[in-house]
Write an enzyme that holds these catalytic residues in place. Structure first.
Site, PDB file in Angstrom:
ATOM      1  N   SER A  28      62.042  60.325  23.559  1.00 36.05           N
ATOM      2  CA  SER A  28      61.675  61.285  22.934  1.00 36.05           C
ATOM      3  C   SER A  28      62.294  62.575  22.957  1.00 36.05           C
ATOM      4  O   SER A  28      63.029  62.837  23.856  1.00 36.05           O
ATOM      5  CB  SER A  28      60.241  61.511  23.428  1.00 36.05           C
ATOM      6  OG  SER A  28      59.447  62.154  22.453  1.00 36.05           O
ATOM      7  N   HIS A  33      57.633  62.977  29.821  1.00 35.65           N
ATOM      8  CA  HIS A  33      58.016  61.379  29.407  1.00 35.65           C
ATOM      9  C   HIS A  33      58.794  60.722  30.112  1.00 35.65           C
ATOM     10  O   HIS A  33      58.401  59.492  30.412  1.00 35.65           O
ATOM     11  CB  HIS A  33      58.122  61.377  27.932  1.00 35.65           C
ATOM     12  CG  HIS A  33      56.885  61.615  27.059  1.00 35.65           C
ATOM     13  ND1 HIS A  33      55.867  60.818  26.890  1.00 35.65           N
ATOM     14  CD2 HIS A  33      56.629  62.528  26.096  1.00 35.65           C
ATOM     15  CE1 HIS A  33      55.071  60.983  25.965  1.00 35.65           C
ATOM     16  NE2 HIS A  33      55.476  62.379  25.404  1.00 35.65           N
ATOM     17  N   GLU A  42      62.791  64.728  16.468  1.00 26.61           N
ATOM     18  CA  GLU A  42      61.515  64.042  16.331  1.00 26.61           C
ATOM     19  C   GLU A  42      60.340  64.971  16.075  1.00 26.61           C
ATOM     20  O   GLU A  42      59.411  64.804  15.250  1.00 26.61           O
ATOM     21  CB  GLU A  42      61.257  63.237  17.697  1.00 26.61           C
ATOM     22  CG  GLU A  42      59.946  62.155  17.688  1.00 26.61           C
ATOM     23  CD  GLU A  42      59.987  61.726  18.977  1.00 26.61           C
ATOM     24  OE1 GLU A  42      60.495  61.995  19.867  1.00 26.61           O
ATOM     25  OE2 GLU A  42      59.119  60.698  19.039  1.00 26.61           O
ATOM     26  N   HIS A  43      60.203  65.980  17.309  1.00 30.87           N
ATOM     27  CA  HIS A  43      59.135  66.905  17.075  1.00 30.87           C
ATOM     28  C   HIS A  43      59.736  68.473  16.884  1.00 30.87           C
ATOM     29  O   HIS A  43      60.778  68.793  17.948  1.00 30.87           O
ATOM     30  CB  HIS A  43      58.270  67.132  18.416  1.00 30.87           C
ATOM     31  CG  HIS A  43      57.938  65.676  18.775  1.00 30.87           C
ATOM     32  ND1 HIS A  43      58.351  64.924  19.977  1.00 30.87           N
ATOM     33  CD2 HIS A  43      56.805  65.011  18.228  1.00 30.87           C
ATOM     34  CE1 HIS A  43      57.720  63.703  19.930  1.00 30.87           C
ATOM     35  NE2 HIS A  43      56.661  63.628  18.965  1.00 30.87           N
ATOM     36  N   ASP A  92      50.217  64.338  19.501  1.00 32.12           N
ATOM     37  CA  ASP A  92      50.326  63.019  20.282  1.00 32.12           C
ATOM     38  C   ASP A  92      49.128  62.354  20.363  1.00 32.12           C
ATOM     39  O   ASP A  92      49.063  61.150  20.495  1.00 32.12           O
ATOM     40  CB  ASP A  92      50.896  63.360  21.683  1.00 32.12           C
ATOM     41  CG  ASP A  92      52.167  63.725  21.953  1.00 32.12           C
ATOM     42  OD1 ASP A  92      53.070  63.437  21.042  1.00 32.12           O
ATOM     43  OD2 ASP A  92      52.416  64.338  23.033  1.00 32.12           O
TER      44      ASP A  92
END
Lengths: 441, 441
Positions: free
Chosen positions: B237, B262, B327-328, B361
């Site tokens: 991530s 993570h 991704e974010h 999330d």
């Protein structure tokens, strides 16, 4: 002789399962050779493209130049007949019009807790289209791959096409120009895929690669996937025709052969509730085969992979058709529309006796790049969405955060992710707005 | 120490390119081991699942049974705290509501030449969800994978989850039950993927497999792809935070750490136009790390893969952010909305200082399964469309066929496909309707 299956046969289930499990393609294991070609292109760039093209395509790209010039594109167009160019233009307009309807819409809304949510679609920034050389070099495929990307708004679309002994099918260049492609390179094989994925001095890399190709091209696409996006890897083409006796057997035979002439690995299946009609179609296939230019190919496909499935009733068709999940599904029955609605899995549906599949190959409007080999169970034909991607959007103010945070924090704690929890908590604990302006600002 | 890049640096371009090229994962080569596990499951079915689970998960499935009973699901729910169950219900409702907006619409129209065209969306007939065991067994992931499939209308959704020493995280079962899953099997690893793809005596095969997993699961998904559909294979991530000095450094530091906790291979990147602010965030990260339960993991991720990119101006952000394709993407600047609109590539966008990524999330509504490792250049987060497929529709009568056939026949001839041409021509040459009723009918 095509396979004959009959649902009345007590062994039908086993025979049908075996039929579904048949492999129509033995994919050569070229993985290692392809890996070394990709390595070579990544290391040596254009020089590797030149050497590999000399070796595989017998063409000197150092002399000809990698890029196809605007002048060559123009000359290619002049080499095409007016009738073909008109047909390409007719197809281009119809394909564009249909695909424009696929453009997705953005979304933005504020929910009852004050959270702003939504998503935004954007085009992929650059796309590379692989076009095969030689016999399988189809202008219709150029249109079907390029137009959805254009409609999606892809700013840069590149085409690569091998030029065996220097030759490129002028129709392919004409179709490319018509669809609005200006950047064309005369290189093919795994080396072209590597160049699109990683770039060379001359070819800037793209974000996604689409288009059909041989075993080397397919293996190269698999290997570069991740570094770039790829479309699905197409298997041999297939048609399932569901027809009752209210049909002209010659028409249905022609449709089965249109599929079979693509490739010896293509597959044509007739499903009918009338045994006599099935025999009439089979006889018509044999008759038509005798005068067909590609009769050898079509005959081999029909004899090896062709099938006639006899049903006791058309009510048996939906469940069986769903398991076949055909790329092309023609329904020529009295109530084609209603029968079609009962079938879940098919790439494209052709309804009624006056809808031969070939219209969809060229000019109908929907894409002819469709899921093969039973993949219509889980995938769709090529479309505008394949050249776009969706970014989700979230925007909270302090109040909306306060509404959503407690549940999120409880779940973060349950999952043992304390920094997650903390990133919400720290905002709710602060009394003040983010950070006061500094004196220096 | 995180990497420091500065666009003012004359070496910036090279340093940034190197930064983008860094691998964050060494994927173990387990292909051969996985191939033999898949073979074993295809040959021996349930017996292979039992043996492999004994070996890898130290659990006796012969005694426990492969399928998780309704009674076990109920007990799992009872083992969860009321607060967590409420939070899961809150999340479930919000995720469902957001994904319902993604439902596509069917299309049907008659064009000016009388051709009926359109498409129809249908749900994939069956989907298997892989849920990892042990620490990475997240109930939120169950919701994010199941709810879009439910909204799409998938009739059969199966979950597989390994039960190391017999244990399954009760939260995972509770989330599954809440999302409407009734068919759960306690099996994991490549063997579970093989069972979903090919079926065993107990587990009927599915059409598509989704969900995260370790290297064995990822390799198994790659190997069964084609026989079934798969989702994308997720990498570690990442978050990119673009923040100006009008932010509280502690908040931004918390967001960077939420990502870093993570996984040691996760990546947190800060991009700012204010060097002093960057240093303040870095100091806050170090401070917060000291009390973080998963500080070791987050610290390693931050030190090895973390980065602070200093800009001369926020105008430099869009081009760099597009290359990172995070991704974010959090944007905490004075004009976050406008800056966000200038960025093409991101999985999910979080706008403004009060929108920490962690809300997405868990409870915001959009999916948290998002494209990683720069794949946001060409792909989207998980959504309803991943569980549906589009079938194109064409329906012509004799007149519409006569309108479209000439161009299609010209192209078929140009491509050397005479049986294609003939399947249209034969219909136009016949004077009569398909086939007259036979006397027997």
């Amino acid at each position: 002789m095509p396979k004959r299956l009959n649902t009345r046969d007590p062994q039908f289930d086993a025979a049908f399962a075996q039929f579904l499990g048949e492999k129509r393609e033995s994919s050569a294991d070229v993985g290692a050779a392809v890996a070394s070609i990709i390595d070579d292109v990544r290391t040596r760039g254009d020089a590797a493209l030149i050497d590999l093209s000399k070796k595989y395509d017998h063409v000197d790209l150092e002399a000809l130049g990698l890029r196809v010039s605007a002048e060559e594109m123009r000359r290619a167009r002049e080499a095409c007949s007016a009738e073909t160019l008109e047909a390409l233009e007719f197809a281009t307009a119809r394909i564009a019009e249909h695909h424009q309807r696929q453009l997705p819409t953005n979304e933005r809304y504020t929910d009852e807790r004050g959270a702003e949510l939504g998503w935004r679609w954007t085009a992929v920034e650059s796309v590379g289209l692989y076009v095969p050389g030689g016999l399988a070099s189809y202008p219709s495929s150029v249109l079907m791959n390029v137009i959805p990307a254009k409609v999606a708004g892809v700013p840069r679309i590149v085409m690569v096409v091998p030029a065996p002994r220097g030759e490129i099918n002028p129709l392919v260049l004409a179709a490319a120009e018509m669809a609005g492609i200006e950047e064309v390179y005369r290189v093919g094989g795994a080396q072209a895929v590597a160049a699109l994925a990683y770039g060379t001095e001359t070819i800037a890399p793209v974000a996604k690669i689409v288009g059909p190709g041989n075993a080397y091209v397919a293996a190269a696409k698999r290997q570069v996937f991740g570094a770039v996006g790829i479309d699905s890897i197409a298997g041999p083409s297939e048609v399932l025709v569901i027809a009752d006796r209210h049909n002209n057997p010659e028409w249905i035979a022609a449709d089965l052969l249109a599929q079979a002439e693509h490739d010896t690995a293509a597959q044509s299946i007739l499903m009918t509730d009338d045994a006599e009609f099935g025999r009439a179609v089979e006889a018509a296939v044999l008759r038509q085969l005798q005068t067909l230019p590609r009769g050898n190919i079509a005959g081999e496909s029909w004899n090896v992979f062709g099938a006639i499935i006899e049903l006791q009733s058309l009510d048996e068709a939906p469940a069986l058709a769903d398991r076949i999940a055909a790329e092309h599904l023609e329904i020529a029955t009295q109530d084609a529309e209603a029968l079609g609605e009962r079938i879940r899995n098919a790439g494209a549906l052709f309804l009624g006796a006056y809808t031969p599949e070939m219209i969809g190959d060229y000019v109908a409007g929907p894409n002819h790049v469709l899921p093969t080999s039973r993949t219509a169970r889980f995938s769709s034909g090529l479309g505008v969405l394949d050249f776009m991607k969706r970014t989700s959007i979230l925007k909270l103010d302090r109040n909306a955060l306060a509404e959503l945070a407690p549940a999120a924090m409880a779940l973060a704690r349950a999952e043992g992710l304390e920094a997650h929890r903390s990133s919400a908590e720290i905002r709710l604990q602060s009394e003040q707005q983010p950070m006061p302006e500094r004196a220096s600002s």
